[in-house]
Design an enzyme around this catalytic site. Structure first.
Site, short mmCIF file in Angstrom:
data_model
loop_
_atom_site.label_atom_id
_atom_site.label_comp_id
_atom_site.label_asym_id
_atom_site.label_seq_id
_atom_site.Cartn_x
_atom_site.Cartn_y
_atom_site.Cartn_z
N ALA A 198 0.84 -1.21 0.00
CA ALA A 198 0.00 0.00 0.00
C ALA A 198 0.87 1.25 0.00
CB ALA A 198 -0.94 -0.02 1.21
N LYS A 239 10.33 1.67 9.24
CA LYS A 239 10.78 1.46 10.62
C LYS A 239 12.19 0.87 10.65
CE LYS A 239 8.42 0.10 14.79
NZ LYS A 239 7.40 -0.80 15.31
N THR A 278 3.97 -7.26 3.61
CA THR A 278 3.90 -7.63 2.18
C THR A 278 5.02 -8.60 1.82
OG1 THR A 278 2.89 -5.55 1.55
CG2 THR A 278 4.12 -6.70 -0.18
N PHE A 279 6.22 -8.31 2.30
CA PHE A 279 7.40 -9.09 1.93
C PHE A 279 7.22 -10.57 2.27
CE2 PHE A 279 11.70 -10.72 2.41
CZ PHE A 279 12.33 -10.22 1.28
N TYR A 280 6.48 -10.86 3.34
CA TYR A 280 6.36 -12.24 3.80
C TYR A 280 5.10 -12.94 3.28
CZ TYR A 280 10.21 -10.91 6.74
OH TYR A 280 11.43 -10.47 7.17
N ALA A 281 4.29 -12.23 2.49
CA ALA A 281 3.06 -12.85 1.96
C ALA A 281 3.45 -13.97 1.01
CB ALA A 281 2.22 -11.80 1.25
N GLU A 299 -7.67 -21.01 -2.93
CA GLU A 299 -7.44 -20.99 -1.48
C GLU A 299 -8.80 -21.09 -0.81
OE1 GLU A 299 -4.94 -17.62 -0.45
OE2 GLU A 299 -3.21 -18.51 -1.44
N HIS A 332 -4.04 -17.28 11.28
CA HIS A 332 -3.83 -18.19 10.15
C HIS A 332 -3.74 -19.61 10.70
CE1 HIS A 332 -2.14 -20.03 6.59
NE2 HIS A 332 -2.35 -18.89 5.92
N ARG A 381 -11.00 -19.52 6.96
CA ARG A 381 -9.83 -19.51 7.84
C ARG A 381 -10.18 -19.56 9.34
NH1 ARG A 381 -5.54 -15.13 5.87
NH2 ARG A 381 -5.22 -16.60 4.19
N HIS A 402 -2.26 -13.43 12.35
CA HIS A 402 -1.83 -13.20 10.96
C HIS A 402 -2.21 -11.81 10.44
CE1 HIS A 402 -0.57 -14.36 7.00
NE2 HIS A 402 -1.77 -14.23 6.47
N ARG A 427 -11.26 -12.07 6.98
CA ARG A 427 -10.79 -11.77 5.62
C ARG A 427 -10.67 -13.03 4.77
NH1 ARG A 427 -5.83 -11.96 3.36
NH2 ARG A 427 -4.75 -12.15 5.37
N SER A 476 -6.00 -14.16 0.66
CA SER A 476 -5.31 -13.43 -0.40
C SER A 476 -6.02 -12.16 -0.88
CB SER A 476 -4.96 -14.34 -1.58
OG SER A 476 -3.89 -15.19 -1.19
#
Ligand code: SIN
Length: 482
Positions: free
Chosen positions: A17, A35, A43-46, A113, A224, A271, A331, A367, A370
Site C-alpha cells: 500500500a 521502521k 507484504t514481503f512475507y506474503a 485458497e 492463520h 480460515r 496473521h 478476511r 489473499s
C-alpha cells in the site's frame, strides 16, 4: 530548517500500500518512512498470492465469496470497490511488468485458497508472491526512503495533520507534508505467536487513539491456521493456504482428516473455522496436529513452494515427505483506523490510512484468503486519486520538538508479558473472564514508568480487548465462549 523537511506527501510504511502510493505520485516530493529496512513489512512475507477476479464475469462471485467469509460485517460497497478496482489494478500491475507465475503457454496461473468458489489467486516465485511484488514495487520507486525511523507522533492541530515526528539515528525530527498516508500494517508483535514482520506492532493505531481518532472492529483479529511455531524468532513460519488449495491435508496424530467433523468443506473451510478446529482438536486430544504434504511430487513441490521447502529444510524437515506440526498464529488485523473508501481518516484533514492498518469493513469479520495484497493495491490508489484532487488551502505549521522517553529499562519484560496475555485472552478462543483480567493487567502496566513505544502498544492492545468485551456474541474471527 522546516523548509528542508517539507514534502508533498509522507507515507508511513513500505509494504504494497505504501509503495503503491509513493510510486503513483511520481511528480510529487514523497518521503517513505520505514521502521527498519524497506522489506521489513508484511507484504514481503506474503506467500499465497493476490486474489483477483479472473475476468469481468467473475467479479460478482468474488464479491459474494468475500462477503460470505466476512460473516455479515462486510460493507458491500467496499467489497465491490475491492473487486472492480482490483481487476483493473492487477491488470495494470501485470502490464507494468510485475512477474506472476505462468504456464508453458505463457498464461497466468490461478490457484485456489480456502472459501474461494474458484481458482482466482495469482502468485509469483511459487510461494514468494509478497517478496516478488515488493521487489517489483521497489524497482519502480523513485521516492526518498527514510530507513530505521519510527514515527512517534502525528503533528496535528485544529483537526489538520501537518506531518509526523520521527525517531531516527537516536534523535527526534519533525517532517511536514500536505498529506500524510499511514500504511504501517497491523499489530502482529503484540501477540506471542504471529506471522508478521517484527516491525509491526500497532504503534500508529495507538497514536490515533491518543489523538481521539476512531479505531473500528479491533476485536476482529485473524489467525492463520497453518503456521510452524516451533522456531526461534518472533515471526513464525507461515505455511501458505495455497498448500491446501493444491491438495494438502490437515491430519491428527493418527493421520485422520478431522476437519470434516467441524465443517463439510474440510481443509477449504474459511480460515476462522479451520483455525478454531485445529486449536480445539489439539486441546481435546493433547496431541499435535499436522500438515500432510505427502501427496505432492517432490519436484513439483520444490518448484511450487520453494520458500517453504528451503525454510523447513533448514529446520530439519524433508518435504514433502515429512508431516509438519502446525498451530494457528496471529496473521492479520481486520480492525483498524476507520477510513472512508478513499482512505481518508474520519475526522481529520490531510490524513489517510490504507492497507491493513485501515478499516473500511472490506473484510468484515474474517478476511477472505489473499484479499489483503489486493486491498493494499486498490485503496492506496484511491487515496492517491483523492490526494491529487485535494486543494491544500492551509499553511503548514511548525511544531516544537517535544522530547519524550521512548524506551525505558523495564519495557521488554512488559512487552513479553503482554504478548502472552494477548495470545491467551484475545486469541483464537476468548473468554470474558480472561479478557477482564488482561484489561486490569494492561491498565496496571500503563500506570508504570514506561516508554512511549510500549505505551502505544498497550493502548492498541487495550482497544482490542475492550472491543472484544463489547462484542455481544461470537462473529467470524472473534470467537467468545461465554
Ligand atoms: C497464505 O498464503 O496463506 C496467506 C494469504 C493471506 O494471508 O491471505
Amino acid at each position: 530548517m522546516i523548509d528542508r523537511n517539507i514534502y508533498d506527501v509522507i507515507v508511513i510504511g513500505s509494504g504494497i500500500a505504501g509503495l503503491n502510493v509513493a510510486n503513483s505520485l511520481r511528480d510529487k516530493k514523497v518521503l517513505v518512512v520505514c521502521k527498519e529496512n524497506s522489506w521489513d513489512c508484511n507484504t514481503f512475507y506474503a506467500q499465497g498470492g493476490i486474489a483477483v477476479p479472473v475476468d469481468e464475469s467473475d467479479i460478482n462471485s468474488h464479491i459474494e465469496d468475500t462477503i460470505s467469509a466476512g460473516a455479515g460485517l462486510c460493507d458491500r460497497k467496499a467489497v465491490r470497490v475491492l473487486c472492480e478496482d482490483g481487476l483493473r489494478a492487477v491488470r495494470d500491475l501485470i502490464d507494468r511488468g510485475c512477474p506472476f507465475d505462468r504456464n508453458e503457454k505463457g498464461e497466468i496461473l490461478y490457484t485456489k485458497e480456502a472459501a474461494h468458489s474458484r481458482n482466482r489467486i495469482i502468485h509469483s516465485g511459487g510461494d514468494a508472491t509478497g517478496r516478488e511484488v515488493h521487489r517489483f514495487l521497489m524497482s519502480e520507486n523513485k521516492s526518498g526512503l527514510l530507513y530505521n525511523s519510527t514515527v512517534t507522533e502525528l503533528l496535528i492541530e485544529d483537526d489538520i495533520c501537518h506531518g509526523v515526528r520521527v525517531w531516527h539515528n537516536n534523535e527526534l525530527r519533525n517532517y511536514y507534508a500536505k498529506a500524510v498516508v499511514i500504511a504501517s500494517g497491523g499489530v502482529g508483535s503484540i501477540y506471542e505467536y504471529h506471522t508478521n514482520s517484527k516491525t509491526i506492532s500497532g504503534e500508529l493505531q495507538g497514536i490515533c487513539l491518543e489523538k481521539g481518532l476512531e479505531l473500528r472492529d479491533m476485536q476482529m483479529m485473524q489467525f492463520h491456521p497453518t503456521v510452524f511455531i516451533h522456531s526461534l524468532g518472533a515471526r513464525k513460519q507461515l505455511l501458505t493456504e495455497a498448500l491446501r488449495g493444491e491438495g494438502a491435508h490437515i491430519v491428527d496424530a493418527d493421520g485422520k482428516r478431522f476437519l470434516f467433523e467441524y465443517d463439510d468443506r474440510g481443509e477449504l473451510s474459511p480460515r476462522s473455522l479451520v483455525s478454531r478446529a485445529i486449536f480445539e482438536h489439539k486441546k481435546k486430544s493433547g496431541k499435535e496436529v499436522y500438515l500432510d504434504l505427502s501427496m505432492f511430487d517432490k519436484e513439483f513441490f520444490k518448484k511450487r513452494f520453494p520458500t517453504i521447502y528451503f525454510n523447513l529444510k533448514d529446520l530439519g524437515y524433508n518435504l514433502p515427505e515429512d508431516r509438519v506440526p502446525i498451530s494457528p498464529a496471529f496473521h492479520y488485523a481486520m480492525g483498524g483506523i476507520k477510513t472512508d473508501l478513499d482512505g481518508r481518516v474520519s475526522g481529520m484533514k490531510n490524513l489517510y490510512a490504507v492497507g491493513e492498518v485501515a478499516n473500511t469493513r472490506v473484510h468484515g469479520a474474517n478476511r477472505l484468503a489473499s484479499n489483503s495484497l489486493l486491498e493494499g493495491l486498490v485503496f492506496s490508489k484511491r487515496a492517491v486519486e483523492n490526494i491529487k484532487k485535494e486543494k491544500f488551502d492551509f499553511e503548514i505549521k511548525e511544531f516544537d520538538l517535544k522530547e519524550e522517553t521512548l524506551i525505558k529499562s523495564g519495557d521488554k519484560e512488559i512487552k513479553n508479558e503482554l504478548r502472552k496475555l494477548m495470545w491467551e485472552s484475545a486469541g483464537i478462543v476468548r473468554s470474558r473472564a480472561k479478557l477482564e483480567n488482561t484489561l486490569i493487567k494492561i491498565d496496571s502496566f500503563l500506570d508504570r514508568d514506561i516508554g512511549k513505544f510500549l505505551k502505544l502498544r498497550l493502548k492498541t492492545s487495550r482497544n482490542i480487548v475492550k472491543s472484544t468485551i463489547y462484542q455481544k456474541e461470537s462473529l467470524g474471527a472473534c470467537y467468545i465462549i461465554d
